[in-house]
Design a protein around this motif. Structure first.
Motif, PDB file in Angstrom:
ATOM      1  N   TRP A  15       0.827  -1.204   0.000  1.00 30.84           N
ATOM      2  CA  TRP A  15       0.000   0.000   0.000  1.00 30.84           C
ATOM      3  C   TRP A  15       0.863   1.256   0.000  1.00 30.84           C
ATOM      4  N   ASN A  16       1.975   1.263   0.730  1.00 26.87           N
ATOM      5  CA  ASN A  16       2.850   2.431   0.767  1.00 26.87           C
ATOM      6  C   ASN A  16       3.350   2.788  -0.631  1.00 26.87           C
ATOM      7  N   LEU A  17       3.646   1.771  -1.441  1.00 28.43           N
ATOM      8  CA  LEU A  17       4.084   2.018  -2.808  1.00 28.43           C
ATOM      9  C   LEU A  17       2.953   2.582  -3.656  1.00 28.43           C
ATOM     10  N   ILE A  18       1.767   2.015  -3.514  1.00 29.06           N
ATOM     11  CA  ILE A  18       0.610   2.494  -4.275  1.00 29.06           C
ATOM     12  C   ILE A  18       0.240   3.920  -3.861  1.00 29.06           C
ATOM     13  N   ASN A  19       0.188   4.153  -2.572  1.00 37.73           N
ATOM     14  CA  ASN A  19      -0.207   5.450  -2.041  1.00 37.73           C
ATOM     15  C   ASN A  19       0.758   6.551  -2.490  1.00 37.73           C
ATOM     16  N   ALA A  20       2.065   6.261  -2.436  1.00 36.26           N
ATOM     17  CA  ALA A  20       3.056   7.262  -2.842  1.00 36.26           C
ATOM     18  C   ALA A  20       2.954   7.576  -4.331  1.00 36.26           C
ATOM     19  N   SER A  21       2.624   6.566  -5.131  1.00 36.77           N
ATOM     20  CA  SER A  21       2.480   6.785  -6.574  1.00 36.77           C
ATOM     21  C   SER A  21       1.351   7.764  -6.859  1.00 36.77           C
ATOM     22  N   ILE A  22       0.295   7.708  -6.060  1.00 33.70           N
ATOM     23  CA  ILE A  22      -0.852   8.592  -6.271  1.00 33.70           C
ATOM     24  C   ILE A  22      -0.599   9.977  -5.685  1.00 33.70           C
TER      25      ILE A  22
ATOM     26  N   TRP B 298       2.463   5.452 -15.122  1.00 33.62           N
ATOM     27  CA  TRP B 298       1.356   6.126 -15.817  1.00 33.62           C
ATOM     28  C   TRP B 298       0.496   6.936 -14.851  1.00 33.62           C
ATOM     29  N   VAL B 299       0.345   6.455 -13.617  1.00 31.00           N
ATOM     30  CA  VAL B 299      -0.427   7.220 -12.625  1.00 31.00           C
ATOM     31  C   VAL B 299       0.248   8.568 -12.354  1.00 31.00           C
ATOM     32  N   SER B 300       1.573   8.559 -12.218  1.00 30.03           N
ATOM     33  CA  SER B 300       2.301   9.805 -11.948  1.00 30.03           C
ATOM     34  C   SER B 300       2.222  10.754 -13.135  1.00 30.03           C
ATOM     35  N   ILE B 301       2.243  10.201 -14.352  1.00 33.13           N
ATOM     36  CA  ILE B 301       2.134  11.055 -15.542  1.00 33.13           C
ATOM     37  C   ILE B 301       0.758  11.724 -15.606  1.00 33.13           C
ATOM     38  N   VAL B 302      -0.289  10.925 -15.486  1.00 33.78           N
ATOM     39  CA  VAL B 302      -1.652  11.455 -15.628  1.00 33.78           C
ATOM     40  C   VAL B 302      -1.984  12.426 -14.502  1.00 33.78           C
ATOM     41  N   PHE B 303      -1.838  11.971 -13.260  1.00 32.29           N
ATOM     42  CA  PHE B 303      -2.177  12.839 -12.135  1.00 32.29           C
ATOM     43  C   PHE B 303      -1.218  14.015 -12.027  1.00 32.29           C
ATOM     44  N   GLY B 304       0.064  13.788 -12.360  1.00 26.09           N
ATOM     45  CA  GLY B 304       1.045  14.864 -12.286  1.00 26.09           C
ATOM     46  C   GLY B 304       0.719  15.994 -13.237  1.00 26.09           C
TER      47      GLY B 304
ATOM     48  N   TYR C 229      -6.032 -10.312 -14.627  1.00 27.71           N
ATOM     49  CA  TYR C 229      -6.746  -9.805 -15.795  1.00 27.71           C
ATOM     50  C   TYR C 229      -7.203  -8.368 -15.573  1.00 27.71           C
ATOM     51  N   ILE C 230      -7.731  -8.107 -14.386  1.00 26.80           N
ATOM     52  CA  ILE C 230      -8.234  -6.758 -14.084  1.00 26.80           C
ATOM     53  C   ILE C 230      -7.088  -5.755 -14.063  1.00 26.80           C
ATOM     54  N   VAL C 231      -5.985  -6.123 -13.414  1.00 22.96           N
ATOM     55  CA  VAL C 231      -4.832  -5.216 -13.334  1.00 22.96           C
ATOM     56  C   VAL C 231      -4.248  -4.956 -14.718  1.00 22.96           C
ATOM     57  N   LEU C 232      -4.135  -5.999 -15.528  1.00 22.63           N
ATOM     58  CA  LEU C 232      -3.603  -5.821 -16.884  1.00 22.63           C
ATOM     59  C   LEU C 232      -4.514  -4.917 -17.718  1.00 22.63           C
ATOM     60  N   GLY C 233      -5.825  -5.084 -17.569  1.00 27.89           N
ATOM     61  CA  GLY C 233      -6.764  -4.231 -18.297  1.00 27.89           C
ATOM     62  C   GLY C 233      -6.632  -2.775 -17.889  1.00 27.89           C
ATOM     63  N   ILE C 234      -6.538  -2.522 -16.584  1.00 27.89           N
ATOM     64  CA  ILE C 234      -6.383  -1.146 -16.100  1.00 27.89           C
ATOM     65  C   ILE C 234      -5.056  -0.564 -16.567  1.00 27.89           C
ATOM     66  N   THR C 235      -4.015  -1.403 -16.608  1.00 27.04           N
ATOM     67  CA  THR C 235      -2.701  -0.941 -17.052  1.00 27.04           C
ATOM     68  C   THR C 235      -2.737  -0.454 -18.497  1.00 27.04           C
ATOM     69  N   VAL C 236      -3.406  -1.216 -19.360  1.00 26.17           N
ATOM     70  CA  VAL C 236      -3.503  -0.828 -20.775  1.00 26.17           C
ATOM     71  C   VAL C 236      -4.267   0.492 -20.918  1.00 26.17           C
ATOM     72  N   VAL C 237      -5.399   0.602 -20.237  1.00 31.32           N
ATOM     73  CA  VAL C 237      -6.195   1.833 -20.315  1.00 31.32           C
ATOM     74  C   VAL C 237      -5.415   3.008 -19.715  1.00 31.32           C
ATOM     75  N   GLY C 238      -4.738   2.773 -18.595  1.00 36.18           N
ATOM     76  CA  GLY C 238      -3.977   3.834 -17.941  1.00 36.18           C
ATOM     77  C   GLY C 238      -2.852   4.360 -18.814  1.00 36.18           C
ATOM     78  N   TRP C 239      -2.137   3.465 -19.465  1.00 35.44           N
ATOM     79  CA  TRP C 239      -1.045   3.903 -20.340  1.00 35.44           C
ATOM     80  C   TRP C 239      -1.572   4.640 -21.562  1.00 35.44           C
ATOM     81  N   ALA C 240      -2.728   4.250 -22.046  1.00 31.12           N
ATOM     82  CA  ALA C 240      -3.343   4.989 -23.161  1.00 31.12           C
ATOM     83  C   ALA C 240      -3.641   6.428 -22.732  1.00 31.12           C
ATOM     84  N   LEU C 241      -4.190   6.592 -21.513  1.00 32.06           N
ATOM     85  CA  LEU C 241      -4.450   7.935 -20.992  1.00 32.06           C
ATOM     86  C   LEU C 241      -3.163   8.722 -20.806  1.00 32.06           C
ATOM     87  N   ALA C 242      -2.117   8.039 -20.319  1.00 36.41           N
ATOM     88  CA  ALA C 242      -0.833   8.710 -20.089  1.00 36.41           C
ATOM     89  C   ALA C 242      -0.234   9.218 -21.397  1.00 36.41           C
ATOM     90  N   LEU C 243      -0.312   8.406 -22.446  1.00 35.01           N
ATOM     91  CA  LEU C 243       0.234   8.821 -23.744  1.00 35.01           C
ATOM     92  C   LEU C 243      -0.546   9.995 -24.324  1.00 35.01           C
TER      93      LEU C 243
END
Length: 291
Positions: A100-107, A183-189, A263-277
């Motif tokens: 959680w510490n890694l996830i929380n810091a990323s956000i 990708w989270v840091s790119i989008v939210f940043g 499967y869920i994490v991989l799906g979110i990863t693909v969508v997240g990277w699309a948003l980041a790009l």
């Protein structure tokens, strides 16, 4: 001689060259150039840790101690409240907090990554992604320090007996977390730099998600109660962070792994990277003006 009428009209209607600053090619180039400058962001990330714990005897291991104390306190309290054996619940809570510490810091830190590096962005000619890599690298170092708690726990509570070759799945799971942290840091940043209200909103949301994510409690204990309580426990499946947590925690403590989490994490990863790009393509050049 003056140009003929057809030639004059052709010159007048000639389309000016279009800047490629808002193209996917430039977005990918920023990511590649930033990664190529790894000597810079590796050094800056390490300096961040040294600066934070300057004149401290044990340095970043204070993070390890704080996480260990928090995990122990939560584990003892909630093991008694939920009537779960401590030797089963404490490893569950400990690994959950480490991840959680890694996830929380990323956000949280990701939303302020460009704001906090305003001086470097305006003065240092480097790719924008350098600051993203620096942040993720720094959080990986903290994650590595916290793994000391995990090693102690594995030995102290006999978790090593439940580990198998399937536990190696935690390695690609952590790699997947790192990809998502970027990708989270790119989008939210980017958007938090433009709209400064986003950062405090994200801070409040992560606090709420911490309570709603099975870290201090388990879905199994609620399902065991049956009835309406069991139905409410399934609401945890709607929390995307639960799936990120499970792909790392389950193999690390030797619990059965469910493929649908991947499967869920991989799906979110693909969508997240699309948003980041898309965000990099459209707004990368504006960040130096927004900070």
């Amino acid at each position: 001689m003056s140009a003929s009428a057809p030639e004059s009209e052709a010159l007048a209607t000639e389309v000016p060259p279009v800047s490629d600053s808002q193209t996917l090619r430039r977005a990918f180039k920023d990511l590649r150039d930033g990664f190529a400058q790894r000597e810079l962001w590796l050094s800056l990330g390490w300096q961040d840790i040294k600066q934070r714990y300057r004149r401290s005897v044990i340095g970043p291991f204070w993070i390890t101690i704080a996480t260990g104390v928090q995990a122990t306190a939560i584990g003892i309290l909630y093991a008694a409240l939920l009537d779960i054996p401590l030797d089963q619940f404490l490893p569950y809570v400990t690994v959950g907090l480490i991840v959680w510490n890694l996830i929380n810091a990323s956000i949280i830190e990701g939303s302020e990554v460009f704001i906090s590096n305003e001086g470097l962005i305006k003065q240092l000619p480097s790719a924008l992604s350098v600051h993203i890599y620096r942040l993720v690298w720094r959080q990986l170092l903290f994650f590595a320090h916290n793994l000391v708690i995990y090693v102690i726990m594995v030995v102290a509570f006999g978790v090593w007996r439940d580990l198998s070759w399937a536990s190696l799945a935690a390695i690609p799971a952590v790699a997947l977390l790192v990809l998502n942290a970027v990708w989270v840091s790119i989008v939210f940043g980017i958007f938090a730099t433009r709209y400064r209200d986003i950062a405090p909103i994200l801070s409040s949301m992560t606090l709420l998600l911490f309570v709603l994510t099975p870290i201090m409690w388990t879905t199994q204990s609620l399902v065991a109660q049956g009835g309406a309580v069991a139905d409410r426990a399934r609401i945890a499946e709607l929390n995307p962070l639960y799936h990120y947590l499970e792909i790392v925690r389950a193999p690390m403590i030797g619990q059965p792994q469910q493929l649908y989490h991947w499967y869920i994490v991989l799906g979110i990863t693909v969508v997240g990277w699309a948003l980041a790009l898309v965000a990099l393509r459209k707004y990368r050049a504006r960040v130096p003006y927004w900070v």
